[in-house]
Structure formats: structure tokens, C-alpha cells
Design a protein around this motif. Structure first.
Motif, PDB file in Angstrom:
ATOM      1  N   ARG A   1       0.788  -1.329  -0.038  1.00 37.45           N
ATOM      2  CA  ARG A   1      -0.145   0.038  -0.040  1.00 37.45           C
ATOM      3  C   ARG A   1       0.883   1.194   0.097  1.00 37.45           C
ATOM      4  NH1 ARG A   1      -5.126   0.931   2.187  1.00 37.45           N
ATOM      5  NH2 ARG A   1      -5.226  -1.270   3.052  1.00 37.45           N
ATOM      6  N   VAL A   2       0.471   2.127  -0.835  1.00 40.40           N
ATOM      7  CA  VAL A   2       1.341   3.374  -0.837  1.00 40.40           C
ATOM      8  C   VAL A   2       0.575   4.422   0.183  1.00 40.40           C
ATOM      9  CG1 VAL A   2       0.039   4.398  -2.787  1.00 40.40           C
ATOM     10  CG2 VAL A   2       2.088   5.481  -1.986  1.00 40.40           C
ATOM     11  N   MET A   3       1.288   4.764   1.049  1.00 39.58           N
ATOM     12  CA  MET A   3       0.791   5.554   2.316  1.00 39.58           C
ATOM     13  C   MET A   3       1.119   6.966   1.895  1.00 39.58           C
ATOM     14  SD  MET A   3       1.495   2.980   5.324  1.00 39.58           S
ATOM     15  CE  MET A   3       0.513   3.905   6.862  1.00 39.58           C
ATOM     16  N   ALA A   4       0.175   8.076   1.625  1.00 40.51           N
ATOM     17  CA  ALA A   4       0.513   9.542   1.665  1.00 40.51           C
ATOM     18  C   ALA A   4       0.256  10.020   2.948  1.00 40.51           C
ATOM     19  CB  ALA A   4      -0.254  10.128   0.621  1.00 40.51           C
ATOM     20  N   ALA A   5       1.434   9.736   3.686  1.00 48.16           N
ATOM     21  CA  ALA A   5       1.171  10.028   5.239  1.00 48.16           C
ATOM     22  C   ALA A   5       2.559  10.710   5.787  1.00 48.16           C
ATOM     23  CB  ALA A   5       0.702   8.973   5.903  1.00 48.16           C
ATOM     24  N   PRO A   6       2.476  11.648   6.633  1.00 46.53           N
ATOM     25  CA  PRO A   6       1.213  12.495   6.902  1.00 46.53           C
ATOM     26  C   PRO A   6       1.198  13.538   5.643  1.00 46.53           C
ATOM     27  CG  PRO A   6       2.953  13.393   8.414  1.00 46.53           C
ATOM     28  CD  PRO A   6       3.429  12.025   7.455  1.00 46.53           C
TER      29      PRO A   6
ATOM     30  N   GLY B   1       3.952  -0.149  -8.191  1.00 40.22           N
ATOM     31  CA  GLY B   1       3.352  -1.389  -8.019  1.00 40.22           C
ATOM     32  C   GLY B   1       2.478  -1.416  -6.860  1.00 40.22           C
ATOM     33  N   ALA B   2       2.072  -0.652  -6.253  1.00 38.94           N
ATOM     34  CA  ALA B   2       0.871  -0.395  -5.107  1.00 38.94           C
ATOM     35  C   ALA B   2      -0.311  -0.937  -5.703  1.00 38.94           C
ATOM     36  CB  ALA B   2       1.222   0.934  -4.316  1.00 38.94           C
ATOM     37  N   ASP B   3      -0.979  -1.646  -4.889  1.00 42.19           N
ATOM     38  CA  ASP B   3      -2.466  -2.018  -5.037  1.00 42.19           C
ATOM     39  C   ASP B   3      -3.459  -1.460  -4.275  1.00 42.19           C
ATOM     40  OD1 ASP B   3      -1.772  -3.299  -2.829  1.00 42.19           O
ATOM     41  OD2 ASP B   3      -2.366  -5.440  -3.333  1.00 42.19           O
ATOM     42  N   ALA B   4      -2.844  -0.588  -3.525  1.00 40.76           N
ATOM     43  CA  ALA B   4      -4.056   0.147  -2.428  1.00 40.76           C
ATOM     44  C   ALA B   4      -3.358   1.514  -2.033  1.00 40.76           C
ATOM     45  CB  ALA B   4      -4.365  -0.649  -1.550  1.00 40.76           C
ATOM     46  N   ALA B   5      -4.078   2.205  -1.333  1.00 42.05           N
ATOM     47  CA  ALA B   5      -3.587   3.477  -0.993  1.00 42.05           C
ATOM     48  C   ALA B   5      -4.376   4.108   0.426  1.00 42.05           C
ATOM     49  CB  ALA B   5      -3.564   4.529  -1.948  1.00 42.05           C
ATOM     50  N   SER B   6      -3.779   4.695   1.149  1.00 40.61           N
ATOM     51  CA  SER B   6      -4.226   5.296   2.386  1.00 40.61           C
ATOM     52  C   SER B   6      -3.706   6.937   2.676  1.00 40.61           C
ATOM     53  CB  SER B   6      -3.973   4.509   3.445  1.00 40.61           C
ATOM     54  OG  SER B   6      -2.643   4.202   3.840  1.00 40.61           O
ATOM     55  N   TRP B   7      -4.245   7.605   3.393  1.00 47.64           N
ATOM     56  CA  TRP B   7      -3.650   9.069   3.675  1.00 47.64           C
ATOM     57  C   TRP B   7      -3.953   9.386   5.164  1.00 47.64           C
ATOM     58  CZ3 TRP B   7      -5.931  13.737   4.781  1.00 47.64           C
ATOM     59  CH2 TRP B   7      -7.259  13.807   4.784  1.00 47.64           C
ATOM     60  N   ILE B   8      -3.265  10.379   5.555  1.00 46.60           N
ATOM     61  CA  ILE B   8      -3.404  10.748   6.907  1.00 46.60           C
ATOM     62  C   ILE B   8      -2.922  11.959   7.104  1.00 46.60           C
ATOM     63  CG2 ILE B   8      -2.587  10.595   9.472  1.00 46.60           C
ATOM     64  CD1 ILE B   8      -2.281   7.840   9.151  1.00 46.60           C
ATOM     65  N   MET B   9      -3.697  13.136   7.720  1.00 47.23           N
ATOM     66  CA  MET B   9      -3.289  14.271   7.604  1.00 47.23           C
ATOM     67  C   MET B   9      -2.055  14.493   8.987  1.00 47.23           C
ATOM     68  SD  MET B   9      -3.827  17.414   6.319  1.00 47.23           S
ATOM     69  CE  MET B   9      -5.533  17.368   5.826  1.00 47.23           C
ATOM     70  N   LEU B  10      -1.652  15.482   8.944  1.00 49.87           N
ATOM     71  CA  LEU B  10      -0.354  15.797   9.876  1.00 49.87           C
ATOM     72  C   LEU B  10      -1.205  15.830  11.380  1.00 49.87           C
ATOM     73  CD1 LEU B  10       2.511  16.730  10.581  1.00 49.87           C
ATOM     74  CD2 LEU B  10       1.764  19.302  10.351  1.00 49.87           C
ATOM     75  N   ARG B  11      -0.521  15.026  12.263  1.00 45.60           N
ATOM     76  CA  ARG B  11      -0.790  15.023  13.740  1.00 45.60           C
ATOM     77  C   ARG B  11       0.265  15.760  14.410  1.00 45.60           C
ATOM     78  NH1 ARG B  11      -2.063   9.311  14.788  1.00 45.60           N
ATOM     79  NH2 ARG B  11      -2.501   9.864  16.766  1.00 45.60           N
ATOM     80  N   LEU B  12      -0.277  16.580  15.527  1.00 47.43           N
ATOM     81  CA  LEU B  12       0.744  17.314  16.242  1.00 47.43           C
ATOM     82  C   LEU B  12       0.401  17.283  17.681  1.00 47.43           C
ATOM     83  CD1 LEU B  12       1.145  20.568  14.375  1.00 47.43           C
ATOM     84  CD2 LEU B  12       2.482  18.543  14.092  1.00 47.43           C
ATOM     85  N   PRO B  13       0.427  15.914  18.459  1.00 46.23           N
ATOM     86  CA  PRO B  13       0.185  15.673  19.820  1.00 46.23           C
ATOM     87  C   PRO B  13       1.424  16.022  20.746  1.00 46.23           C
ATOM     88  CG  PRO B  13       0.744  13.539  18.762  1.00 46.23           C
ATOM     89  CD  PRO B  13       0.791  14.604  17.813  1.00 46.23           C
ATOM     90  N   LEU B  14       0.878  16.601  21.841  1.00 44.48           N
ATOM     91  CA  LEU B  14       1.928  17.040  22.758  1.00 44.48           C
ATOM     92  C   LEU B  14       3.231  17.686  22.493  1.00 44.48           C
ATOM     93  CD1 LEU B  14       1.259  13.728  24.600  1.00 44.48           C
ATOM     94  CD2 LEU B  14       0.196  15.676  25.431  1.00 44.48           C
ATOM     95  N   GLU B  15       4.307  17.306  22.750  1.00 46.21           N
ATOM     96  CA  GLU B  15       5.385  17.961  22.317  1.00 46.21           C
ATOM     97  C   GLU B  15       5.951  18.122  20.977  1.00 46.21           C
ATOM     98  OE1 GLU B  15       6.333  15.776  26.402  1.00 46.21           O
ATOM     99  OE2 GLU B  15       5.506  15.312  24.440  1.00 46.21           O
TER     100      GLU B  15
END
Length: 374
Positions: free
Chosen positions: A245-250, A271-285
């Protein structure tokens, strides 16, 4: 009088301005400082002693300490995650990704989520033995084990220690399903194991591609493979029959998110057969570390980027609410989501991947074990 002195000392230490480490001392590192974590009572900084003698300044070197693990399988109860257990052979990560949401975990060790996280690593040399012990328990119930969700199992130190490979050998022998997330090209070393597991439907790999811009990647992820190398990883894994899976993250608003469609297309072509994404996360420090990094590298965009993030989290830089923390809400977050779905449909990546098999799990016989009668 003593109490007064202690109070004054505590106040003075805790209110010291935070000082970044000189750039020459942190070359190829992500964070700009090594400020203490949230659990420490006192802060620390380097101060001159007043003598007219040049101070010896040593660049930050990677050091690895060992920890004897008592357990390896970490059970999670987050309703917005597609797994309920994970494994981490290492604490800290030399890749040094400035945005890494795992940085705050170093604060539990009394270390800095900044430079300590990427230079003071902890390895668990007994990880394979402890993992096998847990899998052999009669009470254990099999489900996909996620590796790489906290720190990268294929970071540079793995080349010498081989803890990830040893854990994979255990999982292969037990026919246990595993989902791996990585940026590390060292995963290609383990294609022999992964391809055997893939034939049985026991493994899936996610490769994170944050940007196709090598210069931006170098700044955000200073010791991770360049984007072109990660695409080559996808190709080699795919050619070996390992689903990737290609992950466009973050995705960073107003910095890397304009590349979203190009990242997905490049992953598909590799050659990836699936994909996902996540937005930038800024927890704590991570929030302060990220803003310090922005001020150093992209001061002209800092206001715009942080403005978008606050719009996604009701005026805060981050919200930890389930089902919102990885995407955000609002117009901008919805726009990125729509772009992702449109692109994946056009590229043939909008697919539901089949679940990994759990019915093949078995405990290999060891010396002294009694065979079962059929």
C-alpha cells in the motif's frame, strides 16, 4: 529561607527560555532542540561557566542502549485503528521525522522527544524470545499484528541488530498475520521471509511517501530513504508478490498536500495495489517541535500551515478525538479527503484489501512437546 531558595531556583529553571541546538551539532537531524519532556520537573540548557576557554561542542551521535522486554505484544483499544495489537522492537527512531507522533513516548523514559528521540535509541534484544513466549500461551487468540505503527522497525540500527528479522522468523514459523509500515529500504533484505508469508496471505506492507520532493523530504525526514528509493522499494516488494500500500502520510497542508495526486500515481506506477492517507498530527511535544522546525525552514509558510491545522481542530493545533485526529474536520480537511477518493478511483487504488488470514496459525512443536492425536 531554604524553602524560598528552592522555590526561586525551581521558578528560574522552569522559566528559562528554550534554546535551540546549533545547526552544526545536529546535522541530518529533524528536531532543533533537546528540551525535556512533559514529565520532567526541571529543564536543562547549556550555559557558559564564564571561563575564557573555548567550549567543546560535540555533534549529536546515535547511541543505542538495551532493554530487556517483559512483553512485546502491545494491545490497543483505539476504535479508529484497523488493528488491536502492535509490536515495537525499538524505542526511538533514527529517521528523525520531525512530524513523528511517536516522539512523546520518549518522555516516559525521562528523555527528550526532540533530539533524544532520534539519537538515544533503545533496542530490545530479547524481543523474538518474548514474542514467541506470548504466542505459545494457550490463552492467545490470533489477529493481525501491526509493526511500524510507532517507530520504524527498518531504521538504520536494524542493519546491525536484526531484531525485526528475528521477529519475522517467529511470525513466519507460527503462520501469524502481520501488517508492516515502514520507510526503510532495509525491508528488501527480508523479502525471502515476506514472500513466503505473502503466498499464504499472511502479510501486507505499507510504504510511507510523504513527498516526492527530495529537498523537502530531506528536511522533514533527514535519515529516511529519499522518495525515489521508497518507490523502488514498492516495486521490489510488489515484484516479489508482496502486497503493498502506498501511504500518503502525513499530508502537510499548504506544504506537501499539493503533491497528493502525484504521490498516489507514482505509488501505483511502482506497483502499489492500494492507498491510504493521514493528515499531519501534532500531539503533545510534537506541536512545539514542529513549529520550531517550520520557523527554521519555512517561516514564510508557517502562519498559513498552522492556520489550516487550527481550522481542522476547532482552533487548536491538534485534537485527539477518535475518528477526527487523523483527518481533521472542516472545509480544508474535506477537500483533501475528496481529492484522495477521486484520485484513488481514477488510479484503480480504491479497493478493499482482503483481510489477512488467521486460520493458518499454529504453534510449532518444540523438543519435549507432546503431539496431539487426530
Amino acid at each position: 529561607m531554604i524553602v524560598f531558595v528552592l522555590v526561586v531556583f525551581y521558578f528560574e529553571v522552569m522559566t528559562q527560555p528554550k534554546r535551540p541546538v546549533a545547526p552544526d551539532l545536529r546535522r541530518a537531524r529533524g528536531a532543533t532542540s533537546r528540551d525535556c519532556g512533559r514529565f520532567e520537573r526541571f529543564s536543562r540548557s547549556d550555559e557558559s561557566d564564564g571561563w575564557d576557554i573555548p567550549e567543546e561542542e560535540v555533534p549529536f551521535r546515535t547511541e543505542v542502549r538495551e532493554e530487556q522486554a517483559r512483553s512485546m505484544i502491545n494491545y490497543v483499544r483505539s476504535p479508529d485503528l484497523p488493528f488491536d495489537r502492535s509490536l515495537n522492537p525499538y524505542r526511538g527512531c533514527e529517521h528523525g521525522c520531525i512530524y513523528c507522533f511517536a516522539r512523546p513516548t520518549h518522555a516516559y523514559l525521562g528523555l527528550s522527544p526532540g533530539l533524544d528521540f532520534e539519537t538515544r535509541l533503545i533496542a530490545r534484544p530479547n524481543a523474538p524470545e518474548v514474542l514467541e513466549r506470548e504466542l505459545r500461551r494457550k490463552s492467545y487468540r490470533v489477529a493481525t499484528l501491526a509493526i511500524g505503527t510507532n517507530t520504524d522497525p527498518y531504521q538504520p540500527v536494524e542493519r546491525d541488530l536484526g531484531l525485526m528479522r528475528a521477529c519475522l522468523e517467529v511470525l513466519r514459523d507460527y503462520r501469524h498475520p502481520v501488517a508492516i509500515v515502514t520507510k526503510g529500504a532495509l525491508i528488501e533484505r527480508d523479502i525471502d521471509i515476506l514472500s513466503d508469508m505473502a503466498e499464504l496471505g499472511l502479510v501486507r506492507v505499507g510504504v510511507s511517501v510523504t513527498s516526492l520532493d527530495a529537498q523537502l523530504s530531506r528536511k522533514m525526514e533527514p535519515r529516511a530513504p529519499v522518495p525515489a528509493r521508497r518507490l523502488a522499494m514498492i516495486g521490489r516488494l510488489s515484484e516479489a508478490g508482496i502486497p503493498v500500500r502506498v501511504m500518503a502520510a502525513p499530508m502537510v497542508p499548504a506544504l506537501s498536500d499539493p503533491e497528493l495526486e502525484h504521490i498516489l500515481e507514482a505509488g501505483r506506477d511502482a506497483g502499489a495495489d492500494a492507498a491510504s492517507w493521514i493528515m499531519l498530527r501534532l500531539p503533545l511535544e510534537v506541536a512545539e517541535l514542529w513549529q520550531d522546525w517550520l520557523a527554521e525552514h519555512y517561516p514564510d509558510r508557517a502562519g498559513r500551515i498552522m492556520g489550516h491545522l487550527r481550522d481542522m481542530h476547532d482552533g487548536e493545533v491538534y485534537s485527539s478525538q477518535w475518528h477526527r485526529r487523523m483527518r481533521g474536520t472542516g472545509v480544508y480537511a474535506e477537500l483533501v479527503s475528496q481529492r484522495f477518493h477521486r484520485a484513488t478511483r481514477a488510479l484503480g487504488l480504491a479497493v478493499e484489501t482482503p483481510p489477512l488470514r488467521t486460520d493458518l496459525f499454529h504453534r510449532p512443536l518444540r523438543a519435549g512437546d507432546q503431539m496431539q492425536l487426530l
